[in-house]
Write a protein that holds these residues in place. Structure first.
Motif, PDB file in Angstrom:
ATOM      1  N   ARG A 169      53.491  42.934  53.180  1.00  0.00           N
ATOM      2  CA  ARG A 169      53.032  42.694  51.579  1.00  0.00           C
ATOM      3  C   ARG A 169      53.885  42.340  50.737  1.00  0.00           C
ATOM      4  O   ARG A 169      53.783  41.666  49.744  1.00  0.00           O
ATOM      5  CB  ARG A 169      51.875  43.551  51.505  1.00  0.00           C
ATOM      6  N   PRO A 170      55.008  43.338  50.651  1.00  0.00           N
ATOM      7  CA  PRO A 170      55.904  43.346  49.499  1.00  0.00           C
ATOM      8  C   PRO A 170      56.605  41.806  49.597  1.00  0.00           C
ATOM      9  O   PRO A 170      56.855  41.250  48.473  1.00  0.00           O
ATOM     10  CB  PRO A 170      56.995  44.177  49.740  1.00  0.00           C
ATOM     11  N   TRP A 171      56.961  41.270  50.511  1.00  0.00           N
ATOM     12  CA  TRP A 171      57.754  40.085  50.538  1.00  0.00           C
ATOM     13  C   TRP A 171      56.740  38.896  50.307  1.00  0.00           C
ATOM     14  O   TRP A 171      57.012  38.099  49.602  1.00  0.00           O
ATOM     15  CB  TRP A 171      58.375  40.007  51.904  1.00  0.00           C
ATOM     16  N   LEU A 172      55.689  39.058  50.762  1.00  0.00           N
ATOM     17  CA  LEU A 172      54.713  37.903  50.630  1.00  0.00           C
ATOM     18  C   LEU A 172      54.284  37.927  49.186  1.00  0.00           C
ATOM     19  O   LEU A 172      54.014  36.653  48.825  1.00  0.00           O
ATOM     20  CB  LEU A 172      53.411  38.084  51.549  1.00  0.00           C
ATOM     21  N   HIS A 173      54.023  39.007  48.614  1.00  0.00           N
ATOM     22  CA  HIS A 173      53.381  38.913  47.409  1.00  0.00           C
ATOM     23  C   HIS A 173      54.360  38.554  46.226  1.00  0.00           C
ATOM     24  O   HIS A 173      54.138  38.036  45.366  1.00  0.00           O
ATOM     25  CB  HIS A 173      52.897  40.557  46.902  1.00  0.00           C
ATOM     26  N   THR A 174      55.885  39.098  46.510  1.00  0.00           N
ATOM     27  CA  THR A 174      57.117  38.588  45.604  1.00  0.00           C
ATOM     28  C   THR A 174      57.136  37.118  45.651  1.00  0.00           C
ATOM     29  O   THR A 174      57.210  36.473  44.588  1.00  0.00           O
ATOM     30  CB  THR A 174      58.203  39.330  45.905  1.00  0.00           C
ATOM     31  N   LEU A 175      57.106  36.692  46.963  1.00  0.00           N
ATOM     32  CA  LEU A 175      57.308  35.168  46.932  1.00  0.00           C
ATOM     33  C   LEU A 175      55.969  34.310  46.541  1.00  0.00           C
ATOM     34  O   LEU A 175      56.314  33.293  46.088  1.00  0.00           O
ATOM     35  CB  LEU A 175      57.566  34.938  48.422  1.00  0.00           C
ATOM     36  N   GLY A 176      54.771  34.972  46.487  1.00  0.00           N
ATOM     37  CA  GLY A 176      53.600  34.223  46.250  1.00  0.00           C
ATOM     38  C   GLY A 176      53.066  33.494  47.459  1.00  0.00           C
ATOM     39  O   GLY A 176      52.878  32.371  47.414  1.00  0.00           O
ATOM     40  N   ALA A 177      53.409  34.069  48.577  1.00  0.00           N
ATOM     41  CA  ALA A 177      53.287  33.214  49.929  1.00  0.00           C
ATOM     42  C   ALA A 177      51.854  33.708  50.512  1.00  0.00           C
ATOM     43  O   ALA A 177      51.278  34.762  50.152  1.00  0.00           O
ATOM     44  CB  ALA A 177      54.240  33.715  50.917  1.00  0.00           C
ATOM     45  N   VAL A 178      51.219  32.745  51.441  1.00  0.00           N
ATOM     46  CA  VAL A 178      50.190  33.107  51.956  1.00  0.00           C
ATOM     47  C   VAL A 178      50.325  32.784  53.660  1.00  0.00           C
ATOM     48  O   VAL A 178      50.902  31.677  53.859  1.00  0.00           O
ATOM     49  CB  VAL A 178      48.980  32.240  51.474  1.00  0.00           C
ATOM     50  N   ALA A 179      50.078  33.558  54.443  1.00  0.00           N
ATOM     51  CA  ALA A 179      50.206  33.498  55.827  1.00  0.00           C
ATOM     52  C   ALA A 179      49.243  33.564  56.637  1.00  0.00           C
ATOM     53  O   ALA A 179      47.859  33.978  56.134  1.00  0.00           O
ATOM     54  CB  ALA A 179      51.285  34.932  56.379  1.00  0.00           C
ATOM     55  N   SER A 180      49.153  32.576  57.702  1.00  0.00           N
ATOM     56  CA  SER A 180      47.917  32.416  58.635  1.00  0.00           C
ATOM     57  C   SER A 180      48.452  32.595  60.003  1.00  0.00           C
ATOM     58  O   SER A 180      49.350  31.532  60.520  1.00  0.00           O
ATOM     59  CB  SER A 180      47.415  31.164  58.309  1.00  0.00           C
ATOM     60  N   SER A 181      48.181  33.693  60.613  1.00  0.00           N
ATOM     61  CA  SER A 181      48.421  33.643  62.107  1.00  0.00           C
ATOM     62  C   SER A 181      47.785  32.507  63.020  1.00  0.00           C
ATOM     63  O   SER A 181      48.272  32.222  64.093  1.00  0.00           O
ATOM     64  CB  SER A 181      48.258  34.997  62.671  1.00  0.00           C
ATOM     65  N   LEU A 182      46.442  32.201  62.353  1.00  0.00           N
ATOM     66  CA  LEU A 182      45.754  31.510  63.165  1.00  0.00           C
ATOM     67  C   LEU A 182      46.604  30.014  63.202  1.00  0.00           C
ATOM     68  O   LEU A 182      46.506  29.345  64.148  1.00  0.00           O
ATOM     69  CB  LEU A 182      44.397  31.123  62.588  1.00  0.00           C
ATOM     70  N   HIS A 183      47.024  29.492  62.233  1.00  0.00           N
ATOM     71  CA  HIS A 183      47.871  28.464  61.918  1.00  0.00           C
ATOM     72  C   HIS A 183      49.299  28.569  62.233  1.00  0.00           C
ATOM     73  O   HIS A 183      49.821  27.153  62.143  1.00  0.00           O
ATOM     74  CB  HIS A 183      47.598  27.677  60.639  1.00  0.00           C
ATOM     75  N   GLN A 184      49.681  29.714  62.424  1.00  0.00           N
ATOM     76  CA  GLN A 184      51.051  29.788  62.736  1.00  0.00           C
ATOM     77  C   GLN A 184      52.103  29.459  61.700  1.00  0.00           C
ATOM     78  O   GLN A 184      53.209  28.759  61.881  1.00  0.00           O
ATOM     79  CB  GLN A 184      51.503  29.414  64.202  1.00  0.00           C
ATOM     80  N   LYS A 185      51.733  29.843  60.473  1.00  0.00           N
ATOM     81  CA  LYS A 185      52.429  29.311  59.398  1.00  0.00           C
ATOM     82  C   LYS A 185      52.627  30.174  58.315  1.00  0.00           C
ATOM     83  O   LYS A 185      51.558  30.826  57.981  1.00  0.00           O
ATOM     84  CB  LYS A 185      51.850  27.932  59.005  1.00  0.00           C
ATOM     85  N   VAL A 186      53.410  30.097  57.352  1.00  0.00           N
ATOM     86  CA  VAL A 186      53.545  30.918  56.044  1.00  0.00           C
ATOM     87  C   VAL A 186      53.723  29.680  54.910  1.00  0.00           C
ATOM     88  O   VAL A 186      54.525  28.902  54.835  1.00  0.00           O
ATOM     89  CB  VAL A 186      54.517  31.767  56.008  1.00  0.00           C
ATOM     90  N   LYS A 187      52.993  29.510  53.994  1.00  0.00           N
ATOM     91  CA  LYS A 187      53.121  28.616  52.833  1.00  0.00           C
ATOM     92  C   LYS A 187      53.091  29.465  51.520  1.00  0.00           C
ATOM     93  O   LYS A 187      52.751  30.502  51.307  1.00  0.00           O
ATOM     94  CB  LYS A 187      51.783  27.788  52.807  1.00  0.00           C
ATOM     95  N   PHE A 188      54.088  28.720  50.710  1.00  0.00           N
ATOM     96  CA  PHE A 188      54.517  29.199  49.247  1.00  0.00           C
ATOM     97  C   PHE A 188      54.741  28.060  48.234  1.00  0.00           C
ATOM     98  O   PHE A 188      55.108  27.075  48.991  1.00  0.00           O
ATOM     99  CB  PHE A 188      55.597  30.226  49.221  1.00  0.00           C
ATOM    100  N   SER A 189      54.494  28.351  47.166  1.00  0.00           N
ATOM    101  CA  SER A 189      54.729  27.308  46.098  1.00  0.00           C
ATOM    102  C   SER A 189      56.197  27.237  45.841  1.00  0.00           C
ATOM    103  O   SER A 189      56.940  28.393  45.685  1.00  0.00           O
ATOM    104  CB  SER A 189      54.089  27.386  45.170  1.00  0.00           C
ATOM    105  N   SER A 190      56.925  26.110  45.733  1.00  0.00           N
ATOM    106  CA  SER A 190      58.381  25.918  45.650  1.00  0.00           C
ATOM    107  C   SER A 190      58.744  25.663  44.339  1.00  0.00           C
ATOM    108  O   SER A 190      59.650  25.013  43.570  1.00  0.00           O
ATOM    109  CB  SER A 190      58.864  25.032  46.585  1.00  0.00           C
ATOM    110  N   GLY A 191      57.474  25.604  43.305  1.00  0.00           N
ATOM    111  CA  GLY A 191      57.882  25.334  41.778  1.00  0.00           C
ATOM    112  C   GLY A 191      56.463  24.879  41.281  1.00  0.00           C
ATOM    113  O   GLY A 191      55.553  24.479  41.775  1.00  0.00           O
TER     114      GLY A 191
END
Length: 280
Positions: free
Chosen positions: A116-138
Motif C-alpha cells: 500500500r505505501p507504494w501504491l498510495h504514493t504513486l496513486g496506483a490501482v492494482a488488479s490481480s484479476l487483470h494482471q495489471k497496475v494502472k496509475f495516472s502519469s499526469g
C-alpha cells in the motif's frame, strides 16, 4: 481546472491472461538502477519487503541498511527478524517514488513485495484479476471534462513467459522469461535440458520419497469427534478424473487404501488452467 484520468479495468484488460486464475500479480520495476522482475504487488501489505536475491543483486552491504527491529510475519505464519531497512527509488515511467524496503533473510519465490505505501504514493490501482497496475502519469487541463488520451494512463504489466518444450512430449515444458537476453535464455534452456532428469512430470516419477523429507498430513484436532460428510453425486467426467488420478497415485506408491468408517470427506475436483490437461 484540473482533471485526473479515471483509472478503471475492463474486459479488454483481461486479454493475454488465462481466465479464470488465482495468480499473484507480478510485475517488473526499476529499483535503483536495475530492472527487477518478479516483484509481487500486494495490496494487503502495509510495507515493502526485499528478499535475499534482490539484496545480493543490488550489491547491498549491511552498512547500507538502517536499523529496523520490528518482526514481520512470513507467508507460513512464522516471525521473521529483519536485517534492516533501506530507502530506494522506484521508477515507473516518468514517476519516481522513494520507498523504504524492509530487508529480510528468508526464502521467497519473489524478489520483493510492494504494498500500500507504494501504491498510495504513486496513486496506483492494482488488479490481480487483470494482471495489471494502472496509475495516472499526469493531469490534463481543460475547460470541460474530457476523456483522457490512452497515453495518460501507464500500465506496469506482469512479466511475459514463453513455453520451452523439452523433448518430444508437448506436456513436458518449462516456462522462461520472454524478455531474457538471448544468450542468458539459451544458457538457461541448455541447463534445464542437461538436468531434465531431476524434474518430476508425473506422480510415478517420484516414488519412495523419504517421509523425513516431506510428508502430507491432516491438520486435525484429535479431541474433536470426527464426522462423515454426506456423499455428493459427481458428474461422469469428475468421477472418471478421480478414478484415474487415484489409480495413478496408487501405482506410484504415493497413497494407499485405508478405511475411515467414522470420518470421510468428499473429493473436490478442480479444473486445471489448461483446458487440455484434465482435472486435479
Amino acid at each position: 481546472m484540473n482533471f485526473h484520468p479515471i483509472l478503471s479495468f475492463s474486459e479488454e484488460d483481461k486479454i493475454g491472461t488465462t481466465q479464470p486464475h488465482d495468480d499473484a500479480l507480478l510485475i517488473t520495476l526499476k529499483i535503483g538502477d536495475y530492472d527487477v522482475k518478479s516483484v509481487m504487488v500486494d495490496g494487503g501489505s502495509g510495507a515493502e519487503v526485499m528478499y535475499p536475491d534482490l539484496y545480493k543483486g543490488l550489491r547491498l552491504k549491511p552498512e547500507d541498511l538502517m536499523p529496523y527491529n520490528s518482526p514481520l510475519m512470513s507467508f507460513d505464519g512464522k516471525l521473521v527478524i529483519p536485517k534492516g531497512m533501506i530507502r530506494l527509488p522506484i521508477q515507473t515511467s516518468p514517476e519516481i517514488v522513494e520507498v523504504n524496503f524492509i530487508v529480510v533473510d528468508t526464502y521467497s519465490p519473489y524478489t520483493a513485495i510492494v504494498g500500500r505505501p507504494w501504491l498510495h504514493t504513486l496513486g496506483a490501482v492494482a488488479s490481480s484479476l487483470h494482471q495489471k497496475v494502472k496509475f495516472s502519469s499526469g493531469d490534463q487541463q481543460s475547460r470541460a471534462p474530457v476523456s483522457p488520451p490512452d497515453t495518460a494512463i501507464e500500465e506496469a504489466k506482469c512479466e511475459d513467459l514463453e513455453e520451452v518444450v523439452i523433448g518430444g512430449d508437448p506436456k513436458k515444458f518449462f516456462q522462461v522469461g520472454a524478455q531474457l537476453p538471448l544468450q542468458e535464455k539459451e544458457e538457461l534452456i541448455e541447463f534445464l535440458k542437461r538436468n531434465v532428469d531431476v524434474f518430476a512430470w508425473d506422480a510415478c516419477d517420484t516414488p519412495g520419497i523419504n517421509p523425513a523429507f516431506i510428508c502430507h498430513h491432516l491438520n486435525v484436532n484429535p479431541s474433536i469427534t470426527p464426522k462423515k460428510q454426506s456423499p455428493r453425486r459427481l458428474s461422469r467426467e469428475h468421477t472418471d478424473a478421480i478414478r484415474d488420478e487415484v489409480a495413478k497415485l496408487k501405482r506410484a506408491g504415493a497413497i494407499k487404501e485405508v478405511f475411515y468408517p467414522e470420518w470421510l470427506a468428499n473429493t473436490v475436483v478442480v479444473k486445471k488452467k489448461s483446458a487440455n490437461c484434465g482435472f486435479v
